[in-house]
Design a protein around this motif. Structure first.
Motif, PDB file in Angstrom:
ATOM      1  N   GLU A 208       3.182 -36.227 136.195  1.00 34.92           N
ATOM      2  CA  GLU A 208       1.825 -36.406 135.666  1.00 34.92           C
ATOM      3  C   GLU A 208       0.905 -37.133 136.639  1.00 34.92           C
ATOM      4  OE1 GLU A 208       1.931 -38.218 131.816  1.00 34.92           O
ATOM      5  OE2 GLU A 208       3.348 -36.742 131.034  1.00 34.92           O
TER       6      GLU A 208
ATOM      7  N   VAL B 175       0.341 -25.674 141.632  1.00 33.27           N
ATOM      8  CA  VAL B 175       1.294 -24.831 140.907  1.00 33.27           C
ATOM      9  C   VAL B 175       0.537 -23.851 140.025  1.00 33.27           C
ATOM     10  CG1 VAL B 175       3.091 -24.785 139.135  1.00 33.27           C
ATOM     11  CG2 VAL B 175       3.202 -26.492 140.956  1.00 33.27           C
ATOM     12  N   ASP B 176      -0.436 -24.360 139.294  1.00 35.35           N
ATOM     13  CA  ASP B 176      -1.205 -23.515 138.386  1.00 35.35           C
ATOM     14  C   ASP B 176      -1.940 -22.412 139.148  1.00 35.35           C
ATOM     15  OD1 ASP B 176      -2.106 -22.928 135.703  1.00 35.35           O
ATOM     16  OD2 ASP B 176      -4.080 -23.636 136.360  1.00 35.35           O
TER      17      ASP B 176
ATOM     18  N   GLU C  81       5.548 -27.577 137.300  1.00 37.41           N
ATOM     19  CA  GLU C  81       4.509 -28.545 136.945  1.00 37.41           C
ATOM     20  C   GLU C  81       5.127 -29.877 136.537  1.00 37.41           C
ATOM     21  OE1 GLU C  81       2.207 -26.413 134.025  1.00 37.41           O
ATOM     22  OE2 GLU C  81       0.943 -25.495 135.566  1.00 37.41           O
TER      23      GLU C  81
ATOM     24  N   CYS D 137       6.193 -31.844 139.523  1.00 43.78           N
ATOM     25  CA  CYS D 137       5.073 -32.537 140.174  1.00 43.78           C
ATOM     26  C   CYS D 137       4.893 -33.941 139.601  1.00 43.78           C
ATOM     27  CB  CYS D 137       3.762 -31.772 139.959  1.00 43.78           C
ATOM     28  SG  CYS D 137       3.630 -30.231 140.860  1.00 43.78           S
TER      29      CYS D 137
ATOM     30  N   LYS E  51       7.209 -21.887 135.811  1.00 46.31           N
ATOM     31  CA  LYS E  51       5.942 -22.545 136.137  1.00 46.31           C
ATOM     32  C   LYS E  51       5.875 -23.920 135.470  1.00 46.31           C
ATOM     33  CE  LYS E  51       0.974 -21.638 135.973  1.00 46.31           C
ATOM     34  NZ  LYS E  51      -0.046 -20.641 135.581  1.00 46.31           N
ATOM     35  N   ILE E  52       6.299 -24.003 134.238  1.00 45.99           N
ATOM     36  CA  ILE E  52       6.316 -25.280 133.512  1.00 45.99           C
ATOM     37  C   ILE E  52       7.275 -26.264 134.196  1.00 45.99           C
ATOM     38  CG2 ILE E  52       7.042 -26.370 131.339  1.00 45.99           C
ATOM     39  CD1 ILE E  52       5.939 -23.793 129.944  1.00 45.99           C
TER      40      ILE E  52
ATOM     41  N   TYR F 152       4.484 -28.692 148.353  1.00 39.92           N
ATOM     42  CA  TYR F 152       4.464 -29.853 147.470  1.00 39.92           C
ATOM     43  C   TYR F 152       5.871 -30.243 147.055  1.00 39.92           C
ATOM     44  CZ  TYR F 152      -0.505 -30.492 146.569  1.00 39.92           C
ATOM     45  OH  TYR F 152      -1.828 -30.803 146.691  1.00 39.92           O
TER      46      TYR F 152
ATOM     47  N   CYS G  83      -0.877 -31.505 142.772  1.00 36.95           N
ATOM     48  CA  CYS G  83       0.330 -30.677 142.770  1.00 36.95           C
ATOM     49  C   CYS G  83       0.317 -29.737 141.559  1.00 36.95           C
ATOM     50  CB  CYS G  83       1.574 -31.561 142.757  1.00 36.95           C
ATOM     51  SG  CYS G  83       3.143 -30.666 142.703  1.00 36.95           S
ATOM     52  N   ILE G  84      -0.019 -30.276 140.406  1.00 36.08           N
ATOM     53  CA  ILE G  84      -0.078 -29.463 139.185  1.00 36.08           C
ATOM     54  C   ILE G  84      -1.111 -28.349 139.339  1.00 36.08           C
ATOM     55  CG2 ILE G  84      -0.661 -29.481 136.727  1.00 36.08           C
ATOM     56  CD1 ILE G  84       0.498 -32.373 136.678  1.00 36.08           C
TER      57      ILE G  84
END
Length: 114
Positions: free
Chosen positions: A42, A51-52, A37, A40, A33-34, A100, A47-48
């Motif tokens: 910053e 994902v979250d 992210e 994606c 997951k990290i 994404y 997108c972040i």
């Protein structure tokens, strides 16, 4: 009584090993997951957020493929990880249903960690 003690130790050990396996699986999925992210960037908070919000359901959807990868031999692991990652990347979508992130076919899997 001695047999009961042995059974108790075996049960406790089995529970401990099963718990460790679950913790390891959760840790590895959080690491993925990290990575997503970070992919994606910053500058793309949508997108972040996707994902979250979507990672857990996407991971669950393709959990059988993840388990195949985790239990694979070294000769099959790259192929199985690639299958899982393509599915996972394609599952994280925008409001129009477009992914994404697209997992590139040419990317060596060792580059995922970088």
């Amino acid at each position: 009584m001695h047999t009961i003690n042995k059974l108790a130790v075996i049960c406790l050990f089995s529970t401990f090993v099963a718990s460790c396996d679950q913790v390891l699986d959760k840790t590895e999925s959080e690491y993925l997951k990290i990575i997503l992210e970070a992919t994606c960037g910053e500058e793309d908070p949508a997108c972040i957020a996707a994902v979250d919000g979507q990672f857990d359901s996407c991971h669950s959807k393709y959990e059988d493929d993840w388990d195949k990868y985790m239990n694979s031999s070294s000769s099959q692991e790259d192929k199985l990880l690639s299958i899982y990652m393509k599915e996972l990347y394609g599952c994280i979508v925008d409001q129009d249903g477009d992914p994404y992130i697209v997992f590139p076919d040419h990317l060596p899997l060792s580059a995922i960690d970088n």
